[in-house]
Design a protein around this motif. Sequence first.
Motif, PDB file in Angstrom:
ATOM      1  N   PRO A  89      42.635  26.450  57.756  1.00 51.87           N
ATOM      2  CA  PRO A  89      42.284  25.155  58.363  1.00 51.87           C
ATOM      3  C   PRO A  89      43.493  24.222  58.442  1.00 51.87           C
ATOM      4  CG  PRO A  89      40.619  25.807  56.773  1.00 51.87           C
ATOM      5  CD  PRO A  89      41.760  26.768  56.610  1.00 51.87           C
ATOM      6  N   GLY A  90      43.629  23.579  59.603  1.00 47.03           N
ATOM      7  CA  GLY A  90      44.655  22.564  59.764  1.00 47.03           C
ATOM      8  C   GLY A  90      45.924  23.014  60.434  1.00 47.03           C
ATOM      9  N   THR A  91      46.153  24.324  60.563  1.00 48.54           N
ATOM     10  CA  THR A  91      47.329  24.773  61.304  1.00 48.54           C
ATOM     11  C   THR A  91      47.137  24.471  62.786  1.00 48.54           C
ATOM     12  OG1 THR A  91      46.533  27.003  61.813  1.00 48.54           O
ATOM     13  CG2 THR A  91      47.622  26.675  59.665  1.00 48.54           C
ATOM     14  N   LEU A  92      48.211  24.446  63.539  1.00 45.82           N
ATOM     15  CA  LEU A  92      48.092  24.199  64.979  1.00 45.82           C
ATOM     16  C   LEU A  92      47.276  25.290  65.653  1.00 45.82           C
ATOM     17  CD1 LEU A  92      51.642  22.892  65.999  1.00 45.82           C
ATOM     18  CD2 LEU A  92      49.640  21.608  65.203  1.00 45.82           C
ATOM     19  N   VAL A  93      47.396  26.519  65.153  1.00 49.68           N
ATOM     20  CA  VAL A  93      46.607  27.627  65.716  1.00 49.68           C
ATOM     21  C   VAL A  93      45.133  27.410  65.428  1.00 49.68           C
ATOM     22  CG1 VAL A  93      46.259  30.134  65.700  1.00 49.68           C
ATOM     23  CG2 VAL A  93      48.573  29.197  65.459  1.00 49.68           C
ATOM     24  N   ASN A  94      44.814  27.076  64.205  1.00 58.10           N
ATOM     25  CA  ASN A  94      43.426  26.836  63.820  1.00 58.10           C
ATOM     26  C   ASN A  94      42.823  25.678  64.608  1.00 58.10           C
ATOM     27  OD1 ASN A  94      41.658  24.985  61.771  1.00 58.10           O
ATOM     28  ND2 ASN A  94      41.164  27.145  61.500  1.00 58.10           N
ATOM     29  N   LEU A  95      43.573  24.601  64.751  1.00 61.72           N
ATOM     30  CA  LEU A  95      43.060  23.425  65.466  1.00 61.72           C
ATOM     31  C   LEU A  95      42.844  23.724  66.949  1.00 61.72           C
ATOM     32  CD1 LEU A  95      45.238  20.646  63.793  1.00 61.72           C
ATOM     33  CD2 LEU A  95      42.817  21.153  63.370  1.00 61.72           C
ATOM     34  N   ALA A  96      43.776  24.450  67.567  1.00 61.09           N
ATOM     35  CA  ALA A  96      43.619  24.787  68.980  1.00 61.09           C
ATOM     36  C   ALA A  96      42.428  25.705  69.212  1.00 61.09           C
ATOM     37  CB  ALA A  96      44.898  25.449  69.504  1.00 61.09           C
ATOM     38  N   VAL A  98      53.961  25.996  68.188  1.00 64.41           N
ATOM     39  CA  VAL A  98      53.937  24.613  68.656  1.00 64.41           C
ATOM     40  C   VAL A  98      52.816  24.484  69.680  1.00 64.41           C
ATOM     41  CG1 VAL A  98      56.408  24.276  68.267  1.00 64.41           C
ATOM     42  CG2 VAL A  98      55.614  25.032  70.520  1.00 64.41           C
ATOM     43  N   ASN A  99      52.401  23.252  69.935  1.00 60.85           N
ATOM     44  CA  ASN A  99      51.378  23.006  70.952  1.00 60.85           C
ATOM     45  C   ASN A  99      51.994  23.103  72.339  1.00 60.85           C
ATOM     46  OD1 ASN A  99      49.078  22.461  69.292  1.00 60.85           O
ATOM     47  ND2 ASN A  99      49.938  20.446  68.813  1.00 60.85           N
ATOM     48  N   ALA A 100      51.328  23.839  73.229  1.00 61.89           N
ATOM     49  CA  ALA A 100      51.822  23.987  74.590  1.00 61.89           C
ATOM     50  C   ALA A 100      51.993  22.628  75.273  1.00 61.89           C
ATOM     51  CB  ALA A 100      50.877  24.870  75.393  1.00 61.89           C
ATOM     52  N   ALA A 101      51.025  21.749  75.102  1.00 55.49           N
ATOM     53  CA  ALA A 101      51.069  20.453  75.782  1.00 55.49           C
ATOM     54  C   ALA A 101      52.263  19.616  75.339  1.00 55.49           C
ATOM     55  CB  ALA A 101      49.774  19.688  75.517  1.00 55.49           C
ATOM     56  N   ASP A 102      52.702  19.800  74.091  1.00 53.71           N
ATOM     57  CA  ASP A 102      53.819  19.010  73.578  1.00 53.71           C
ATOM     58  C   ASP A 102      55.148  19.378  74.225  1.00 53.71           C
ATOM     59  OD1 ASP A 102      52.045  17.740  71.929  1.00 53.71           O
ATOM     60  OD2 ASP A 102      52.614  18.830  70.105  1.00 53.71           O
ATOM     61  N   ILE A 103      55.212  20.567  74.839  1.00 58.42           N
ATOM     62  CA  ILE A 103      56.457  20.981  75.489  1.00 58.42           C
ATOM     63  C   ILE A 103      56.259  21.193  77.000  1.00 58.42           C
ATOM     64  CG2 ILE A 103      57.538  21.925  73.425  1.00 58.42           C
ATOM     65  CD1 ILE A 103      56.612  24.702  74.277  1.00 58.42           C
ATOM     66  N   GLY A 104      55.169  20.618  77.515  1.00 63.33           N
ATOM     67  CA  GLY A 104      54.969  20.617  78.967  1.00 63.33           C
ATOM     68  C   GLY A 104      54.300  21.834  79.553  1.00 63.33           C
ATOM     69  N   TYR A 105      53.589  22.609  78.729  1.00 66.58           N
ATOM     70  CA  TYR A 105      52.913  23.802  79.228  1.00 66.58           C
ATOM     71  C   TYR A 105      51.401  23.686  79.048  1.00 66.58           C
ATOM     72  CZ  TYR A 105      57.555  25.928  79.295  1.00 66.58           C
ATOM     73  OH  TYR A 105      58.881  26.210  79.535  1.00 66.58           O
ATOM     74  N   THR A 106      50.672  24.615  79.674  1.00 63.92           N
ATOM     75  CA  THR A 106      49.215  24.645  79.571  1.00 63.92           C
ATOM     76  C   THR A 106      48.717  25.784  78.693  1.00 63.92           C
ATOM     77  OG1 THR A 106      48.956  26.075  81.521  1.00 63.92           O
ATOM     78  CG2 THR A 106      49.026  23.680  81.894  1.00 63.92           C
ATOM     79  N   GLY A 107      49.570  26.770  78.433  1.00 62.65           N
ATOM     80  CA  GLY A 107      49.153  27.956  77.699  1.00 62.65           C
ATOM     81  C   GLY A 107      48.638  29.061  78.592  1.00 62.65           C
ATOM     82  N   THR A 108      48.622  28.820  79.918  1.00 58.93           N
ATOM     83  CA  THR A 108      48.172  29.848  80.874  1.00 58.93           C
ATOM     84  C   THR A 108      49.355  30.493  81.594  1.00 58.93           C
ATOM     85  OG1 THR A 108      47.939  28.226  82.670  1.00 58.93           O
ATOM     86  CG2 THR A 108      46.009  28.608  81.264  1.00 58.93           C
ATOM     87  N   GLU A 109      50.569  30.170  81.189  1.00 63.30           N
ATOM     88  CA  GLU A 109      51.763  30.641  81.896  1.00 63.30           C
ATOM     89  C   GLU A 109      51.913  32.168  81.815  1.00 63.30           C
ATOM     90  OE1 GLU A 109      52.166  26.403  81.171  1.00 63.30           O
ATOM     91  OE2 GLU A 109      51.705  28.072  79.828  1.00 63.30           O
ATOM     92  N   LEU A 110      52.476  32.743  82.883  1.00 64.39           N
ATOM     93  CA  LEU A 110      52.856  34.146  82.906  1.00 64.39           C
ATOM     94  C   LEU A 110      54.378  34.244  82.834  1.00 64.39           C
ATOM     95  CD1 LEU A 110      50.427  35.528  85.651  1.00 64.39           C
ATOM     96  CD2 LEU A 110      50.038  35.255  83.192  1.00 64.39           C
ATOM     97  N   ARG A 111      54.893  35.464  82.696  1.00 60.50           N
ATOM     98  CA  ARG A 111      56.328  35.653  82.492  1.00 60.50           C
ATOM     99  C   ARG A 111      57.181  35.010  83.573  1.00 60.50           C
ATOM    100  NH1 ARG A 111      57.683  41.843  81.451  1.00 60.50           N
ATOM    101  NH2 ARG A 111      56.111  42.122  83.055  1.00 60.50           N
ATOM    102  N   GLU A 112      56.732  35.165  84.825  1.00 58.19           N
ATOM    103  CA  GLU A 112      57.563  34.736  85.941  1.00 58.19           C
ATOM    104  C   GLU A 112      57.833  33.233  85.928  1.00 58.19           C
ATOM    105  OE1 GLU A 112      54.824  36.513  86.124  1.00 58.19           O
ATOM    106  OE2 GLU A 112      55.621  38.505  86.600  1.00 58.19           O
TER     107      GLU A 112
END
Length: 380
Positions: free
Chosen positions: A316-323, A208-222
């Motif tokens: 092409p077209g997957t969320l991973v590919n687009l990101a 899923v896209n990080a932004a769609d669930i309130g994240y940036t994709g830079t999060e660490l475990r803590e």
Amino acid sequence: MRGGTSKGVFFRLEDLPPATQQAGSARDRLFQRVIGSPDPYAAQIDGMGSATSSTSKCVILSKSRRPGHDVDYLYGQVAIDKNIVDWSGNCGNLSTAAGAFAIHAGYVEAMPRDGICTVRIWQANIGKTIVAHVPVLNGQVQETGDFELDGVTFPAAEIVLEFMEPADDADGDGGMFPTGQVVDALEVPGIEMLQATLINSGIPTIFVNAADIGYTGTELRESINGDTTALARLESIRVAGALRMGLIHTAEEATTRQHTPKIAFVAPPAGYTASSGKRVRAEDVDILVRALSMGKLHHAMMGTVSVAIATAAAVPGTLVNLAAGGGARHSVRFGHPSGQLRVGAEANLVDGQWTVTKAVMSRSARILMEGWVRVPNDSF
């Protein structure tokens, strides 16, 4: 053994007690006692585990009876605080150690004295072939070297893994996209319709896209693992994806299938500081990915999810590919909590259906200890 960013207790099948040489409750109970689970304190003090999903693992290897293979590799993910040993998927990181262990255990007959030993592994959990290219020196596995892997403290010798035809047929239609779509809309309780890429390659994975669930994709475990509300929401997305993929028939089944599918969120490149303090620059990666294992954010990246990332990035077209910027690609550099990694995949569109011939990545492995592990007589 350590394999990649995981470690587990490895056994030769013939060394196990007779009652545990076959699949069943006796084997499960033995492995739970070896690791120290189920532990309501979630510490695994009375066992070999280290209270993380990356270190709560057992592996069985045996001489392969399958033509063209050296060794059969079976993997069990031992839950930390629940009465579960999950056999539903592979561990990509420990696949590295499986190749090295096959040599240590004497299962590989034709091997060079020096150079690269090619070990053909049958991954028995998912019925797939993995080819490990293991460096050897003086007839022994070479463990030391200068290959550095983010998430592992010390450099070691590089082992190249090829996951052959890694797309999994979880729903019986033979495709790596079980719904036939590269992007689906998931109905998740408490969340509006959520875009997701559902893929069976390496391991069933929900992106899923990080932004769609309130994240940036830079999060660490803590920032996630201490947030029970966030973990519950991510689990609800995982359950919704598992239902759509046909891996489970009811939401309740997800409690007994924690290892698969995985849930991961992606974002375009951005700079961040990894858990080691290393600075990852936006220009050094194509995409950011964070993935959960057994209900917790992984400290680096699972090898099987790395295969899923490589495959999805190539389509092409997957969320991973687009990101990652879209378009055709054969490799991708992704940022994870411990740093970055490059993986590659060969995907092709055949008769309107995407297929993947192989995915490639590099890892390392070494023996941490060898000997006897003791368990009480009444454990199994």
